[in-house]
Design a protein around this motif. Structure first.
Motif, PDB file in Angstrom:
ATOM      1  N   GLN A 197       0.824  -1.211   0.000  1.00 22.41           N
ATOM      2  CA  GLN A 197       0.000   0.000   0.000  1.00 22.41           C
ATOM      3  C   GLN A 197       0.854   1.257   0.000  1.00 22.41           C
ATOM      4  OE1 GLN A 197      -2.867  -0.762   3.214  1.00 22.41           O
ATOM      5  NE2 GLN A 197      -4.427  -0.589   1.612  1.00 22.41           N
ATOM      6  N   VAL A 198       1.938   1.253   0.756  1.00 26.31           N
ATOM      7  CA  VAL A 198       2.815   2.427   0.787  1.00 26.31           C
ATOM      8  C   VAL A 198       3.473   2.625  -0.576  1.00 26.31           C
ATOM      9  CG1 VAL A 198       4.909   3.426   1.806  1.00 26.31           C
ATOM     10  CG2 VAL A 198       3.199   2.343   3.271  1.00 26.31           C
ATOM     11  N   GLU A 207       9.422   2.315  11.391  1.00 26.54           N
ATOM     12  CA  GLU A 207       9.122   2.897  12.708  1.00 26.54           C
ATOM     13  C   GLU A 207       8.794   4.388  12.653  1.00 26.54           C
ATOM     14  OE1 GLU A 207      13.464   3.777  14.649  1.00 26.54           O
ATOM     15  OE2 GLU A 207      12.758   1.695  14.605  1.00 26.54           O
ATOM     16  N   VAL A 208       9.263   5.082  11.626  1.00 30.94           N
ATOM     17  CA  VAL A 208       8.950   6.513  11.507  1.00 30.94           C
ATOM     18  C   VAL A 208       7.789   6.783  10.542  1.00 30.94           C
ATOM     19  CG1 VAL A 208      11.289   7.261  12.141  1.00 30.94           C
ATOM     20  CG2 VAL A 208      10.688   6.949   9.718  1.00 30.94           C
ATOM     21  N   LEU A 209       7.246   5.726   9.953  1.00 31.33           N
ATOM     22  CA  LEU A 209       6.174   5.898   8.978  1.00 31.33           C
ATOM     23  C   LEU A 209       4.973   6.660   9.539  1.00 31.33           C
ATOM     24  CD1 LEU A 209       5.013   5.436   6.164  1.00 31.33           C
ATOM     25  CD2 LEU A 209       4.279   3.161   6.929  1.00 31.33           C
ATOM     26  N   PRO A 210       4.459   6.327  10.732  1.00 28.41           N
ATOM     27  CA  PRO A 210       3.295   7.086  11.231  1.00 28.41           C
ATOM     28  C   PRO A 210       3.563   8.590  11.339  1.00 28.41           C
ATOM     29  CG  PRO A 210       3.587   5.097  12.528  1.00 28.41           C
ATOM     30  CD  PRO A 210       4.798   5.219  11.634  1.00 28.41           C
ATOM     31  N   GLU A 211       4.735   8.940  11.850  1.00 28.00           N
ATOM     32  CA  GLU A 211       5.088  10.364  11.988  1.00 28.00           C
ATOM     33  C   GLU A 211       5.219  11.029  10.620  1.00 28.00           C
ATOM     34  OE1 GLU A 211       9.143  12.735  12.974  1.00 28.00           O
ATOM     35  OE2 GLU A 211       8.591  11.163  14.400  1.00 28.00           O
ATOM     36  N   PHE A 267      10.284   5.939   1.037  1.00 28.37           N
ATOM     37  CA  PHE A 267       9.348   4.816   1.172  1.00 28.37           C
ATOM     38  C   PHE A 267       8.938   4.163  -0.145  1.00 28.37           C
ATOM     39  CE2 PHE A 267       8.709   7.405   4.968  1.00 28.37           C
ATOM     40  CZ  PHE A 267       8.795   6.450   5.959  1.00 28.37           C
ATOM     41  N   ASP A 268       9.597   4.459  -1.246  1.00 29.59           N
ATOM     42  CA  ASP A 268       9.126   3.989  -2.550  1.00 29.59           C
ATOM     43  C   ASP A 268       9.392   2.514  -2.857  1.00 29.59           C
ATOM     44  OD1 ASP A 268      11.878   4.374  -2.846  1.00 29.59           O
ATOM     45  OD2 ASP A 268      11.685   5.075  -4.921  1.00 29.59           O
ATOM     46  N   THR A 269      10.237   1.853  -2.106  1.00 32.15           N
ATOM     47  CA  THR A 269      10.497   0.423  -2.325  1.00 32.15           C
ATOM     48  C   THR A 269      10.237  -0.337  -1.029  1.00 32.15           C
ATOM     49  OG1 THR A 269      12.829   0.479  -1.676  1.00 32.15           O
ATOM     50  CG2 THR A 269      12.327   0.980  -3.998  1.00 32.15           C
TER      51      THR A 269
END
Length: 171
Positions: A57-58, A130-134, A119-121
């Motif tokens: 999804q990302v 771990e930093v994705l939500p922020e 975050f493209d791959t």
């Protein structure tokens, strides 16, 4: 009435041009809607620690985000600025407003590009999980500002043009 800088368009040519831009805008705003749905879906996922549930999804979100940003910069904004120039004789400061808005979009473009790079791959996503939500929260705030500016640009250029076209064509 044409000015030296804005040649007059025959009313049917002007209407055809307006319809083409209208179709472009509708497709682009549909792309925005899909982007928001996917963003909300990612933000709603529980357990960012389960990589398999989020990586696809990302990655899809990054692709859609880049497509949206690119369409804006390389197609939509250019068409709206051209439309503003064609109507400049009738709308004093619209071209200046459009230029200001385009400049204000730069920070959100930079944030979107940085997010995509991080975050493209699958590997990038996994290493940054771990930093994705922020990062999603920060990107969401930037996109909210961006969408408001884009809406202002559309309303100041294209929507005004709708009333002008109707008046000229006696609708």
């Amino acid at each position: 009435m044409a000015t030296p800088h804005s040649p007059a368009l025959h009313p049917s040519a002007a209407l055809d041009r307006w319809r083409r831009i209208e179709a472009l805008l509708h497709a682009w705003l549909e792309q925005r809607r899909r982007l928001l749905v996917l963003l909300c879906s990612i933000q709603g996922l529980e357990g960012f620690q389960r990589p398999g549930s989020i990586q696809n999804q990302v990655r899809e979100f990054c692709q859609l985000l880049m497509d949206y940003i690119s369409a804006g910069h390389f197609e939509i904004y250019q068409e709206l600025v051209r439309e503003a120039r064609l109507g400049a004789a009738h709308r004093g400061g619209t071209i200046n407003l459009a230029s200001r808005i385009l400049h204000q979009l730069d920070p959100s473009t930079e944030e979107a590009l940085a997010f995509n790079e991080d975050f493209d791959t699958d590997d990038h996503c996994l290493s940054q999980l771990e930093v994705l939500p922020e990062r999603l929260t920060r990107l969401t705030e930037m996109l909210e500002e961006r969408f408001a500016l884009e809406d202002q640009l559309i309303l100041s250029v294209h929507s005004r043009d709708t009333a002008e076209r109707a008046r000229v064509l006696n609708f």
